[in-house]
Design a protein around this motif. Structure first.
Motif, PDB file in Angstrom:
ATOM      1  N   SER A 140     109.398  95.922 123.159  1.00  0.00           N
ATOM      2  CA  SER A 140     108.103  95.421 123.648  1.00  0.00           C
ATOM      3  C   SER A 140     107.431  94.529 122.606  1.00  0.00           C
ATOM      4  CB  SER A 140     107.173  96.581 123.987  1.00  0.00           C
ATOM      5  OG  SER A 140     107.767  97.410 124.948  1.00  0.00           O
ATOM      6  N   PHE A 141     107.603  94.858 121.339  1.00  0.00           N
ATOM      7  CA  PHE A 141     107.028  94.042 120.265  1.00  0.00           C
ATOM      8  C   PHE A 141     107.690  92.665 120.216  1.00  0.00           C
ATOM      9  CE2 PHE A 141     106.129  98.374 118.855  1.00  0.00           C
ATOM     10  CZ  PHE A 141     104.757  98.274 118.646  1.00  0.00           C
ATOM     11  N   PHE A 142     108.957  92.602 120.605  1.00  0.00           N
ATOM     12  CA  PHE A 142     109.649  91.315 120.672  1.00  0.00           C
ATOM     13  C   PHE A 142     109.029  90.437 121.757  1.00  0.00           C
ATOM     14  CE2 PHE A 142     113.178  88.712 122.436  1.00  0.00           C
ATOM     15  CZ  PHE A 142     113.330  87.870 121.350  1.00  0.00           C
ATOM     16  N   TYR A 143     108.721  91.041 122.917  1.00  0.00           N
ATOM     17  CA  TYR A 143     108.059  90.277 123.981  1.00  0.00           C
ATOM     18  C   TYR A 143     106.699  89.772 123.525  1.00  0.00           C
ATOM     19  CZ  TYR A 143     111.587  91.714 127.380  1.00  0.00           C
ATOM     20  OH  TYR A 143     112.762  91.905 128.054  1.00  0.00           O
ATOM     21  N   LEU A 144     105.977  90.582 122.777  1.00  0.00           N
ATOM     22  CA  LEU A 144     104.689  90.137 122.227  1.00  0.00           C
ATOM     23  C   LEU A 144     104.886  88.928 121.318  1.00  0.00           C
ATOM     24  CD1 LEU A 144     102.871  93.490 121.341  1.00  0.00           C
ATOM     25  CD2 LEU A 144     102.229  91.836 123.105  1.00  0.00           C
ATOM     26  N   LEU A 145     105.936  88.958 120.514  1.00  0.00           N
ATOM     27  CA  LEU A 145     106.253  87.836 119.638  1.00  0.00           C
ATOM     28  C   LEU A 145     106.481  86.581 120.469  1.00  0.00           C
ATOM     29  CD1 LEU A 145     108.543  87.697 116.603  1.00  0.00           C
ATOM     30  CD2 LEU A 145     109.200  86.334 118.543  1.00  0.00           C
ATOM     31  N   LEU A 146     107.348  86.669 121.456  1.00  0.00           N
ATOM     32  CA  LEU A 146     107.683  85.495 122.268  1.00  0.00           C
ATOM     33  C   LEU A 146     106.486  84.950 123.028  1.00  0.00           C
ATOM     34  CD1 LEU A 146     111.160  86.399 123.802  1.00  0.00           C
ATOM     35  CD2 LEU A 146     110.667  84.866 121.909  1.00  0.00           C
ATOM     36  N   TYR A 147     105.834  85.810 123.782  1.00  0.00           N
ATOM     37  CA  TYR A 147     104.723  85.350 124.606  1.00  0.00           C
ATOM     38  C   TYR A 147     103.500  84.979 123.776  1.00  0.00           C
ATOM     39  CZ  TYR A 147     107.559  86.906 128.505  1.00  0.00           C
ATOM     40  OH  TYR A 147     108.585  87.064 129.404  1.00  0.00           O
ATOM     41  N   GLY A 148     103.269  85.709 122.701  1.00  0.00           N
ATOM     42  CA  GLY A 148     102.140  85.390 121.828  1.00  0.00           C
ATOM     43  C   GLY A 148     102.292  84.021 121.194  1.00  0.00           C
ATOM     44  N   TYR A 149     103.452  83.756 120.607  1.00  0.00           N
ATOM     45  CA  TYR A 149     103.681  82.459 119.971  1.00  0.00           C
ATOM     46  C   TYR A 149     103.673  81.335 120.998  1.00  0.00           C
ATOM     47  CZ  TYR A 149     105.109  85.051 115.766  1.00  0.00           C
ATOM     48  OH  TYR A 149     105.156  85.862 114.678  1.00  0.00           O
ATOM     49  N   LEU A 150     104.208  81.604 122.199  1.00  0.00           N
ATOM     50  CA  LEU A 150     104.210  80.606 123.263  1.00  0.00           C
ATOM     51  C   LEU A 150     102.783  80.249 123.679  1.00  0.00           C
ATOM     52  CD1 LEU A 150     105.860  78.931 125.361  1.00  0.00           C
ATOM     53  CD2 LEU A 150     105.645  80.912 126.870  1.00  0.00           C
ATOM     54  N   LEU A 151     101.960  81.256 123.910  1.00  0.00           N
ATOM     55  CA  LEU A 151     100.577  81.008 124.331  1.00  0.00           C
ATOM     56  C   LEU A 151      99.772  80.301 123.241  1.00  0.00           C
ATOM     57  CD1 LEU A 151      99.744  84.307 126.258  1.00  0.00           C
ATOM     58  CD2 LEU A 151     100.119  82.024 127.208  1.00  0.00           C
ATOM     59  N   ILE A 152      99.951  80.719 122.000  1.00  0.00           N
ATOM     60  CA  ILE A 152      99.258  80.059 120.902  1.00  0.00           C
ATOM     61  C   ILE A 152      99.698  78.604 120.803  1.00  0.00           C
ATOM     62  CG2 ILE A 152      98.993  79.970 118.377  1.00  0.00           C
ATOM     63  CD1 ILE A 152      99.269  83.074 118.441  1.00  0.00           C
ATOM     64  N   GLY A 153     100.993  78.364 120.880  1.00  0.00           N
ATOM     65  CA  GLY A 153     101.515  76.999 120.785  1.00  0.00           C
ATOM     66  C   GLY A 153     100.995  76.101 121.889  1.00  0.00           C
ATOM     67  N   ILE A 154     101.031  76.589 123.123  1.00  0.00           N
ATOM     68  CA  ILE A 154     100.536  75.794 124.252  1.00  0.00           C
ATOM     69  C   ILE A 154      99.035  75.550 124.122  1.00  0.00           C
ATOM     70  CG2 ILE A 154     100.125  75.853 126.751  1.00  0.00           C
ATOM     71  CD1 ILE A 154     102.904  77.147 127.015  1.00  0.00           C
ATOM     72  N   SER A 155      98.293  76.561 123.688  1.00  0.00           N
ATOM     73  CA  SER A 155      96.842  76.393 123.491  1.00  0.00           C
ATOM     74  C   SER A 155      96.552  75.314 122.457  1.00  0.00           C
ATOM     75  CB  SER A 155      96.207  77.712 123.049  1.00  0.00           C
ATOM     76  OG  SER A 155      96.398  78.704 124.019  1.00  0.00           O
ATOM     77  N   VAL A 156      97.291  75.327 121.366  1.00  0.00           N
ATOM     78  CA  VAL A 156      97.098  74.323 120.310  1.00  0.00           C
ATOM     79  C   VAL A 156      97.424  72.930 120.841  1.00  0.00           C
ATOM     80  CG1 VAL A 156      98.055  73.496 118.110  1.00  0.00           C
ATOM     81  CG2 VAL A 156      97.421  75.892 118.379  1.00  0.00           C
ATOM     82  N   LEU A 157      98.480  72.814 121.631  1.00  0.00           N
ATOM     83  CA  LEU A 157      98.854  71.512 122.187  1.00  0.00           C
ATOM     84  C   LEU A 157      97.776  70.968 123.120  1.00  0.00           C
ATOM     85  CD1 LEU A 157     102.632  72.174 122.827  1.00  0.00           C
ATOM     86  CD2 LEU A 157     101.655  70.668 121.101  1.00  0.00           C
ATOM     87  N   PHE A 158      97.271  71.809 124.013  1.00  0.00           N
ATOM     88  CA  PHE A 158      96.217  71.347 124.923  1.00  0.00           C
ATOM     89  C   PHE A 158      94.915  71.062 124.174  1.00  0.00           C
ATOM     90  CE2 PHE A 158      98.861  73.092 128.428  1.00  0.00           C
ATOM     91  CZ  PHE A 158      98.920  71.920 129.188  1.00  0.00           C
ATOM     92  N   TYR A 159      94.628  71.866 123.167  1.00  0.00           N
ATOM     93  CA  TYR A 159      93.452  71.611 122.321  1.00  0.00           C
ATOM     94  C   TYR A 159      93.569  70.244 121.653  1.00  0.00           C
ATOM     95  CZ  TYR A 159      90.380  71.922 118.261  1.00  0.00           C
ATOM     96  OH  TYR A 159      89.445  71.665 117.292  1.00  0.00           O
ATOM     97  N   SER A 160      94.743  69.924 121.166  1.00  0.00           N
ATOM     98  CA  SER A 160      94.964  68.631 120.512  1.00  0.00           C
ATOM     99  C   SER A 160      94.856  67.480 121.505  1.00  0.00           C
ATOM    100  CB  SER A 160      96.330  68.599 119.830  1.00  0.00           C
ATOM    101  OG  SER A 160      96.345  69.497 118.750  1.00  0.00           O
TER     102      SER A 160
END
Length: 177
Positions: A140-160
């Motif tokens: 479950s912690f692996f899924y948090l890693l994947l989805y967390g980094y994905l959401l942060i990355g997409i948020s940063v891209l749209f913010y930019s």
């Protein structure tokens, strides 16, 4: 199937060697070098998995594969931050990398503990061996890693994109894609 994994492993190695040989004098990007090296290792893990005959061999192959699964997402996240010209404090970068190390340390217990996999069995898909695990709470912690980094990355891209900073819109849309 085994041939496919062999070809992918060879291509990943060729990419890595090409990057090292031909991009030495130019702006050398250590993030891309890291990604290429880890993809090469991870593909080798997939090849070893496809050729494994015993559960022990399959566990070792999975551990090799998870090097890529655990460490490529944070490197890509750091690349996104760099490309979007967002400065990340060193301690935050260390936390992201440390979380990946914690996940990978749980992966290393595969075959010795039931933290990550409760159990697993081997199956054949064509000429390749595949591991069919029953996941436990560590996964479950692996899924948090994947989805967390994905959401942060997409948020940063749209913010930019919204901020309209000096980052190329083409680059941002390519990363979002």
């Amino acid at each position: 199937m085994t041939t496919y994994y062999g070809i992918m492993s060879a291509l990943a190695l060729i990419n890595l060697i090409t990057f090292i040989l031909f991009f030495k004098e130019k702006r050398f990007n250590y993030y891309f070098l890291g990604i290429l090296a880890i993809v090469t290792i991870s593909n080798a893990g997939n090849l070893v998995m496809a050729m494994s005959k015993t559960l022990g061999e399959a566990y070792i192959a999975k551990k090799i594969h998870y090097i890529g699964a655990c460490f490529i997402p944070p490197i890509i996240l750091m690349v996104i931050f760099k490309m979007c010209k967002i400065n990340v404090k060193k301690w935050m970068e260390n936390v992201v990398i440390m979380y990946s190390f914690i996940i990978f340390s749980m992966v290393l217990t595969i075959g010795h503990s039931d933290i990550y996999y409760k159990s697993a069995k081997l199956t054949k898909i064509g000429d390749a061996t595949a591991l069919v695990p029953e996941y436990n709470f560590g996964h479950s912690f692996f899924y948090l890693l994947l989805y967390g980094y994905l959401l942060i990355g997409i948020s940063v891209l749209f913010y930019s994109l919204k901020r309209k900073n000096t980052v190329s819109c083409k680059n941002l849309w390519a990363l979002i894609g």
